[in-house]
Design a protein around this motif. Sequence first.
Motif, short mmCIF file in Angstrom:
data_model
loop_
_atom_site.label_atom_id
_atom_site.label_comp_id
_atom_site.label_asym_id
_atom_site.label_seq_id
_atom_site.Cartn_x
_atom_site.Cartn_y
_atom_site.Cartn_z
N LEU A 1 -10.03 -4.32 4.25
CA LEU A 1 -10.87 -3.58 3.31
C LEU A 1 -10.11 -3.21 2.04
N VAL A 2 -8.84 -2.88 2.19
CA VAL A 2 -8.03 -2.57 1.00
C VAL A 2 -7.94 -3.79 0.10
N SER A 3 -7.74 -4.96 0.69
CA SER A 3 -7.65 -6.18 -0.10
C SER A 3 -8.96 -6.48 -0.81
N VAL A 4 -10.08 -6.29 -0.12
CA VAL A 4 -11.38 -6.53 -0.73
C VAL A 4 -11.63 -5.55 -1.87
N ALA A 5 -11.32 -4.26 -1.63
CA ALA A 5 -11.60 -3.23 -2.64
C ALA A 5 -10.69 -3.35 -3.85
N ALA A 6 -9.44 -3.80 -3.64
CA ALA A 6 -8.47 -3.82 -4.74
C ALA A 6 -8.79 -4.88 -5.78
N GLY A 7 -9.40 -5.98 -5.37
CA GLY A 7 -9.71 -7.04 -6.33
C GLY A 7 -8.44 -7.65 -6.91
N VAL A 8 -8.41 -7.82 -8.23
CA VAL A 8 -7.29 -8.51 -8.87
C VAL A 8 -6.03 -7.66 -8.92
N VAL A 9 -6.14 -6.35 -8.67
CA VAL A 9 -4.94 -5.51 -8.73
C VAL A 9 -4.24 -5.43 -7.37
N PHE A 10 -4.73 -6.18 -6.37
CA PHE A 10 -4.02 -6.26 -5.10
C PHE A 10 -2.65 -6.88 -5.32
N SER A 11 -1.61 -6.18 -4.87
CA SER A 11 -0.24 -6.63 -5.12
C SER A 11 0.42 -7.03 -3.81
N ALA A 12 0.86 -8.29 -3.73
CA ALA A 12 1.58 -8.76 -2.55
C ALA A 12 2.93 -8.09 -2.41
N TYR A 13 3.43 -7.50 -3.48
CA TYR A 13 4.76 -6.89 -3.48
C TYR A 13 4.73 -5.40 -3.16
N ARG A 14 3.53 -4.84 -2.96
CA ARG A 14 3.51 -3.40 -2.78
C ARG A 14 2.36 -2.89 -1.91
N THR A 15 1.14 -3.41 -2.11
CA THR A 15 -0.05 -2.73 -1.60
C THR A 15 0.02 -2.47 -0.10
N LEU A 16 0.33 -3.47 0.71
CA LEU A 16 0.30 -3.30 2.17
C LEU A 16 1.62 -2.86 2.76
N TYR A 17 2.61 -2.54 1.91
CA TYR A 17 3.84 -1.94 2.43
C TYR A 17 3.54 -0.57 3.04
N THR A 18 2.41 0.00 2.69
CA THR A 18 2.02 1.29 3.26
C THR A 18 1.71 1.19 4.75
N MET A 19 1.55 -0.02 5.28
CA MET A 19 1.14 -0.20 6.68
C MET A 19 2.32 -0.17 7.66
N LEU A 20 3.52 0.06 7.20
CA LEU A 20 4.69 0.03 8.09
C LEU A 20 4.53 0.93 9.32
N PRO A 21 4.14 2.21 9.20
CA PRO A 21 3.99 3.03 10.42
C PRO A 21 2.99 2.44 11.41
N LEU A 22 1.93 1.83 10.91
CA LEU A 22 0.93 1.24 11.80
C LEU A 22 1.48 0.02 12.52
N VAL A 23 2.24 -0.81 11.82
CA VAL A 23 2.87 -1.97 12.45
C VAL A 23 3.83 -1.52 13.55
N VAL A 24 4.65 -0.52 13.25
CA VAL A 24 5.62 -0.02 14.23
C VAL A 24 4.92 0.54 15.46
N LEU A 25 3.87 1.33 15.25
CA LEU A 25 3.15 1.92 16.38
C LEU A 25 2.41 0.86 17.19
N ALA A 26 1.86 -0.15 16.53
CA ALA A 26 1.19 -1.23 17.25
C ALA A 26 2.18 -1.99 18.12
N VAL A 27 3.36 -2.27 17.57
CA VAL A 27 4.39 -2.96 18.34
C VAL A 27 4.84 -2.12 19.52
N ALA A 28 5.13 -0.84 19.27
CA ALA A 28 5.63 0.03 20.34
C ALA A 28 4.58 0.20 21.44
N GLY A 29 3.32 0.39 21.05
CA GLY A 29 2.26 0.53 22.05
C GLY A 29 2.07 -0.73 22.86
#
Length: 659
Positions: A469-497
């Motif tokens: 949804l973030v990618s859809v909403a961001a449109g052309v300002v979606f940044s591969a170098y920054r936008t989804l770096y915010t997901m780190l805690p979720l990736v870590v928790l998904a792996v640990a769980g």
Amino acid sequence: MIGGKTVRSLIRNAPSLVTLAGTIALARFVWIQKAPIVVSVGIRCSVFGVGALSLWVGLLCAVGENADSRGVQMLLRGAARAGPAALPLVALPFLARLSAEHASLALRVVLGTTLMFLALAERRARADRVNMPRLAPPELCSLVFCVCAIAWFVVVAMHTSGSGDNDAAYYFGVARHIVKTGRFEEPIVWQFLNLPRSVVHRPFDYWQGLTSLVLLPAMFLFGPTSRVALLTMAAISGLALLVLWYLIAIVAPLRHRVSQYIALLTFATAPAMKMLRFDTDSVPVFHLALLTTLTAFAARRHTLAVCLATLLYFTRGDGLVLCALVWTASLAAASSEVSASSTIDSRAARSTWLQPLAAVLMLAASYAGYSLWRYGAVTPPTPRLAASLAGYFDLYRFPLTSAPSHWLDRLTPASVGGAIWDAWNNLRAIPFLPQQTVFMVVVLLVGWRRSTFRPMPLVYCLLFAGSGLVSVAAGVVFSAYRTLYTMLPLVVLAVAGSLDHVLQRDASLAARVDVARAGIAAIVMLWVGGALADVRPYGERGQPRAALERDAHALDSVVHGAIVATMQPWSVMASSDSPALMIPDSDEASLETAFRHYQVRWLVLSDEPCLGRAAPVCKALLDGTKKNVGALQVVSRIRRGDMLALRLEARTATRTGGG
């Protein structure tokens, strides 16, 4: 001659002796290989090494845990059981004799085998956590690791200065301006979608401002310097690590300490945060807000979770997506708890569900009212316009030459599918974890199953649905170098769980089925342990903008706080006292219009080319073959480092003289 009693004693204590030898070998390896940063001349900082060894001690305690053991007894019992796991560690001192390629492979085998045996030993010996104290020795050891990691963050921040990119320079520059002037404003115009009346104007009309605001208390107390700001960000990263520990060890504890420790270790050393963790960027602040929100949700404090989720939006505009998902999940969880409980009276039931609903309505109405007062719209118009642009660089066009599309025009199957595919590829490409493919396979193959980790459904929803949804909403300002770096805690928790589910031992299963699950757990942990061989603590962050910021600071002696137009308005604002205007992508006539409207007195050029239609004008001015921008004449040229400052002044046909 050694007597029979001595031989029997050695045989009986052989596992403990092997564990001691493995611990010594691990300590030597960690100190030499993993903690190379120099704090001062001749003194090496080994706080990360202490933290890593505290995790090893914690795992030994976990292996020796049962309903009767406490403290040192738990550690000794674990050491006696962990001999097979510690035996591979004895080979660590001999890895230096191998070639780099063979040593790397051997290290993966050693750590993978060790983790496999430790996980199986804990899986077999783990006591019922219900009967154990909340702060048992394994949790205390992981807390020691967190404290050591925070100290390491502070050490790295003390050896770092300046901003790493435009975003970081913006947040620091706005905070610096507020502290130095005492006025709530920002001295920069860098995009031209919603034009303010002047360069100095009310802040945060495009980027959200919580990152700048959290810097203010420390900068007011200790000075508006880069060092103070970076130490503040290191402290925020450390606080996020402590919140993660509190979530997975106390509030909603993972059943296995191996899973807990992998989560803490990978979050503290995530390669993706090598730069961002020690920069004045919004990502560390977002991580802290996200983890506190998940902690409140796991503790069933749904009203608090709703309030904390709002901080996600106040930190980053794309946080609105995750904020809305948390609001929805909190309302659903509160309603479900009321339906599942037969002991709550009707008034208490209404209160349990209505409190988070009232919080949602109050927060939404308050922000909508503020936006209507400030912008004349329910939400700030600039981010909405940016997401609807045909191309990213339309941000810099003055005047805007193409009308933004309506957001409904972007909701075609092709564009939505492409945005979701981009989000997935971005999640795979961002280096959240060492050997990330290994962990993501575990998440995808195992994590969808039922997990005992309470917030796991919300974690998966935020990670996958939120990213799309973030990618859809961001449109052309979606940044591969920054936008989804915010997901780190979720990736870590998904792996640990997911790992926690792999290690789970179900006493109700038949023996042969549980043996099969133990075999699967052994294979997975051997694989994961090999991936952990690539874990590295952070070294000193590079300073890619040191020369740029030094030259921008030197401009103060030339422009004396006057408004400048430059291709680097973020760094100029952060390093000098001059308000800064981005040189727009415009022809000469539009450049003159923009410079006159914003009362630009100096044009600052460098080897960095201007954008689009402005490029030939800037190149001619830099070469000296052109001496005007429309009716604005260049009356002086002063160089500071790689920057050339051109004084602009409106001239009439009869006026002469210098500027």
